[in-house]
Scaffold this motif. Structure first.
Motif, PDB file in Angstrom:
ATOM      1  N   THR A   8       0.822  -1.205   0.000  1.00 45.03           N
ATOM      2  CA  THR A   8       0.000   0.000   0.000  1.00 45.03           C
ATOM      3  C   THR A   8       0.862   1.263   0.000  1.00 45.03           C
ATOM      4  O   THR A   8       0.330   2.366   0.059  1.00 45.03           O
ATOM      5  CB  THR A   8      -0.964   0.028   1.199  1.00 45.03           C
ATOM      6  N   HIS A   9       2.163   1.092  -0.095  1.00 48.48           N
ATOM      7  CA  HIS A   9       3.110   2.210  -0.154  1.00 48.48           C
ATOM      8  C   HIS A   9       3.918   2.121  -1.457  1.00 48.48           C
ATOM      9  O   HIS A   9       5.149   2.024  -1.431  1.00 48.48           O
ATOM     10  CB  HIS A   9       4.056   2.171   1.045  1.00 48.48           C
ATOM     11  N   PRO A  10       3.260   2.195  -2.620  1.00 44.71           N
ATOM     12  CA  PRO A  10       3.970   1.965  -3.879  1.00 44.71           C
ATOM     13  C   PRO A  10       5.025   3.016  -4.197  1.00 44.71           C
ATOM     14  O   PRO A  10       6.030   2.702  -4.842  1.00 44.71           O
ATOM     15  CB  PRO A  10       2.864   1.959  -4.935  1.00 44.71           C
ATOM     16  N   ASP A  63       3.384  10.511   1.776  1.00 41.34           N
ATOM     17  CA  ASP A  63       3.607   9.074   1.640  1.00 41.34           C
ATOM     18  C   ASP A  63       4.820   8.609   2.436  1.00 41.34           C
ATOM     19  O   ASP A  63       4.803   7.537   3.036  1.00 41.34           O
ATOM     20  CB  ASP A  63       3.766   8.694   0.167  1.00 41.34           C
ATOM     21  N   VAL A  64       5.870   9.414   2.455  1.00 40.91           N
ATOM     22  CA  VAL A  64       7.065   9.065   3.231  1.00 40.91           C
ATOM     23  C   VAL A  64       6.731   9.042   4.722  1.00 40.91           C
ATOM     24  O   VAL A  64       7.135   8.115   5.438  1.00 40.91           O
ATOM     25  CB  VAL A  64       8.225  10.048   2.934  1.00 40.91           C
ATOM     26  N   LEU A  65       5.978  10.031   5.183  1.00 46.03           N
ATOM     27  CA  LEU A  65       5.601  10.060   6.596  1.00 46.03           C
ATOM     28  C   LEU A  65       4.692   8.882   6.955  1.00 46.03           C
ATOM     29  O   LEU A  65       4.840   8.280   8.019  1.00 46.03           O
ATOM     30  CB  LEU A  65       4.925  11.382   6.942  1.00 46.03           C
ATOM     31  N   SER A  66       3.763   8.537   6.069  1.00 47.82           N
ATOM     32  CA  SER A  66       2.894   7.381   6.310  1.00 47.82           C
ATOM     33  C   SER A  66       3.707   6.095   6.379  1.00 47.82           C
ATOM     34  O   SER A  66       3.461   5.222   7.218  1.00 47.82           O
ATOM     35  CB  SER A  66       1.844   7.257   5.208  1.00 47.82           C
ATOM     36  N   PHE A  67       4.696   5.976   5.492  1.00 48.46           N
ATOM     37  CA  PHE A  67       5.552   4.796   5.511  1.00 48.46           C
ATOM     38  C   PHE A  67       6.379   4.749   6.783  1.00 48.46           C
ATOM     39  O   PHE A  67       6.603   3.679   7.352  1.00 48.46           O
ATOM     40  CB  PHE A  67       6.463   4.755   4.288  1.00 48.46           C
ATOM     41  N   TRP A  68       6.816   5.907   7.257  1.00 42.92           N
ATOM     42  CA  TRP A  68       7.596   5.971   8.494  1.00 42.92           C
ATOM     43  C   TRP A  68       6.773   5.433   9.657  1.00 42.92           C
ATOM     44  O   TRP A  68       7.266   4.638  10.457  1.00 42.92           O
ATOM     45  CB  TRP A  68       8.054   7.397   8.752  1.00 42.92           C
ATOM     46  N   VAL A  69       5.529   5.859   9.760  1.00 41.87           N
ATOM     47  CA  VAL A  69       4.647   5.360  10.822  1.00 41.87           C
ATOM     48  C   VAL A  69       4.477   3.850  10.690  1.00 41.87           C
ATOM     49  O   VAL A  69       4.529   3.109  11.672  1.00 41.87           O
ATOM     50  CB  VAL A  69       3.280   6.078  10.786  1.00 41.87           C
TER      51      VAL A  69
END
Length: 99
Positions: A8-10, A63-69
């Motif tokens: 979900t993080h393409p 998206d980077v912040l969402s992936f970090w979480v």
């Protein structure tokens, strides 16, 4: 199952693929395609919901912040939920009583 949600993080996966491949043409092309689709999808959703258009340069940052979480969640044992701080037990289960 939670680990497989990395799909979900393409944009992140595409960026990592481009970096690992040494910015091979095919990887950069897929990353570009992913970014274009991300921007188009965000604009479509904004338009359908009557929201102001999102700034395109903010989407990769979001998206980077969402992936970090997502990534950090593999290393944390506590969850803040509705004003309570819960500790995740063995097997990924929340205790039934107060923490």
């Amino acid at each position: 199952g939670f680990a497989c949600t990395v799909v979900t993080h393409p944009l992140i996966v595409g960026g990592l693929a481009a970096i690992i491949s040494g910015f091979a043409t095919s990887a950069v092309a897929m990353l570009t395609c992913t970014l274009v689709c991300r921007i188009a999808t965000a604009r479509l959703i904004d338009r359908q919901l009557g929201l102001p258009v999102s700034a395109p340069w903010m989407l990769p940052l979001r998206d980077v912040l969402s992936f970090w979480v997502f990534a950090v969640s593999f290393f944390r044992r506590t969850v803040a939920w509705r004003g309570q701080r819960l500790r995740v037990g063995a097997g990924g289960y929340l205790p039934t009583g107060r923490p």
